[in-house]
Write an enzyme that holds these catalytic residues in place. Sequence first.
Site, PDB file in Angstrom:
ATOM      1  CG  ASP A 365      42.018  42.608  41.463  1.00  0.00           C
ATOM      2  OD1 ASP A 365      41.725  41.452  41.840  1.00  0.00           O
ATOM      3  OD2 ASP A 365      42.733  42.825  40.465  1.00  0.00           O
ATOM      4  CE  LYS A 475      43.770  40.995  37.481  1.00  0.00           C
ATOM      5  NZ  LYS A 475      44.432  41.454  38.719  1.00  0.00           N
ATOM      6  CG  ASP A 477      41.604  36.451  37.965  1.00  0.00           C
ATOM      7  OD1 ASP A 477      42.316  35.593  37.426  1.00  0.00           O
ATOM      8  OD2 ASP A 477      41.849  36.943  39.094  1.00  0.00           O
ATOM      9  CG  ASP A 547      48.767  36.293  40.788  1.00  0.00           C
ATOM     10  OD1 ASP A 547      48.325  37.261  40.140  1.00  0.00           O
ATOM     11  OD2 ASP A 547      48.038  35.383  41.226  1.00  0.00           O
TER      12      ASP A 547
END
Length: 728
Positions: A365, A475, A477, A547
């Site tokens: 991440d 991912k 974001d 989240d």
Amino acid sequence: MGILYDEVRKMFKLDTAHTTYLIGVSEEGYVGHIYYGKRLQQFGGRYLMRMEEMPFTPSVNLRDKNSFMDFFPTEYPTSGVGDYRESCLNVRNSVGSIGSELFYESYSIEEGKPALPGLPASFGREGEVQTLRIVCKDPVLGLHVTLLYSVFEREDVIVRSVNIENAGEEKLRLEKVYSACLDMENRDFEMVNLCGSWARERHIQRAELRYGKQLVSSARGESSHQEHPFLALVTPNTTQETGEVYAMHFVYSGNFIVQAELTQFDYVRMVMGIHGEDFCWRLAPGESFQAPEVVMTYSESGFGKMTRSLHDFYREHLIRSPYKYKKRPVLINNWEATYFDFDTEKLLDIAREAKKNGIEMLVMDDGWFGKRNCDDNSLGDWTVNEEKLTTGLSDLVNQVRSLGMEFGIWFEPEMISRDSDLFRAHPDWAIQIRGREPGQSRAQYVLDISRKEVRDYAYECVAKILRSAPITYVKWDMNRQLSDIGSACLPSDAQGELFHRYVLGLYEMQERLVTDFPELLLENCSGGGARFDPGMLYYSPQIWCSDDTDAIERLRIQEGTALIYPLSTMGAHVSDCPNHIVGRQTPFETRGNVALAGTFGYELDITKISEEERAQIPGQVEQYHKYRELIQTGDYYRIASWTDKKPYDCWEVAAKDASQALVTFVQVLGQPNVHSKSIVLRGLDEAGKYRLIGTEEVYTGEELMKCGFLIRDVKGDFQSKLYRFVRE
Ligand code: DGJ
């Protein structure tokens, strides 16, 4: 045949399996709305346009045209000519006046459905969908407005959009273009929408409809945590099984409005489209503007039918990814495990332990690039941080792959940190108003991706990393909302185009990504679930839901999300306790059972959790492999709801052929002196016999669906259990 036209009565009839939508053309050429609801066998109901009872019909009594305009149930209302309800189209002419009036011109019916250039759009083959185009004209402005209706018969869905073309000679400005309008008589409607905040997205809200306008909207540049581009009008006492539901859902990821207006005549006008605030589009002669599409469905059998229609529709006709029905790898994401504090060794430790326990992919991440050790820098500088990844990115990816795992990576391509080389080189690439210091949010600005060179740069950063190593998941974001809306490149009379151009820029980048890397598994995300919308599903088959990974908060979030989205789209992970957001302690088993209702993965430091918890992971992963096909393809039924005053939550996924069902029961609060609860199942074969797996118990489908199944073995707070029934 999905779409019929009656030449004599000047009526269009749009049929799906269980619904009919009727449109009529008045003598004057106004396109009126007649009916939407249960399927009709024949044409009828033209009287609902109420031409006969309207003494003010312009052709009969031009003296009182405004009274007519303010009453007539129309398919697409325009502003400035006497309809004082919410308009869908505001056009300013070259002398600065607003006003347009549309008259029917022609129609065409085609098999299939056209793509919408630059926009996400549902699709279907011949035999699955038919499209009606109704062309209207404003003779004064020279405007051509095409109303598009695509009828998906099997899923009971009608998709609407609008195309506006300037076929005249003057320069026009569109100040509002909504995509759909539904005028109906009020039936004591209640409105149901999804609302929330960061870490508690998409909670279901229900309220009585009152006179005046009630709107749900976002002007934040994305669909948002706070509101959702969805609205349902429902008759009183609508339940999962009973009552009527009219729903609209927007295939768009930026500013939106959906509004219900109860008028003086007890009519309801429901509209949906791009928010008119800060929107203005130049339309020169010869140009056209395409509005995004609205998905409409009607259910005469409560929320459950609406849910299943939308689930089927999105799975079959909006999500394109090859992963739609494929097994997604069980992933472990290092965000809640390490935040920014990691290096190659730490990631490999997590990967090794994860592999031992059956996990299939490591996702690295935020924090792997630039000098990013906290969130206030480096966005835009997408070069590997070799202080952390000491042997480089491709070496890390290869080491993870040699363990037998896949590798995924996080990006935030639309952003630029104030403290970044990119900002130092191109300060004008940040969205900002000339002469005004732009506001930071999470210490970052938003890149002006309405500009091609900015998009190309940001896209190339992502593509270059993906070309450098065998990475199979991204991912994507987006951690702030837009403000200080100004572009260094747009002329002053086009600044009102920026919000929409931003969204078009985003779509273009994601289209490139899925085209250049067709096998990539893309997961969208926006500070949790702030851009969980049908627009993004066109590019990614899954979206990070929130989240908040606390299993109990997730019950609400996932219930609201699953009301309209297939379970296969909901990013859901098992995380550590006490939960990082709410501080709650829940059993590992319950965290696993709740995450199983989504894409399933882990978000914790597997090297640090207790032996007892770690030992449960292989079983959970096995469970995922066993149930994921059913969860991805089955019919979802909401059985009981904690948010609806029950101390427990329960949902079921039944196979389409009724051969099996998986029931998840979560007891949120233990109740004193209550020994068992009866759960009434759905979607089974009444005559079939079902074995409860792991026991000798056999029930008939009729028993399970009429008498119910007794939950006897779940005790205590936050406890949960899965029950699988298989037809013998
Ligand atoms: C917000 C996301 O929702 C989180 O999962 C994580 O990726 C952080 N951003 C990273 O900054």
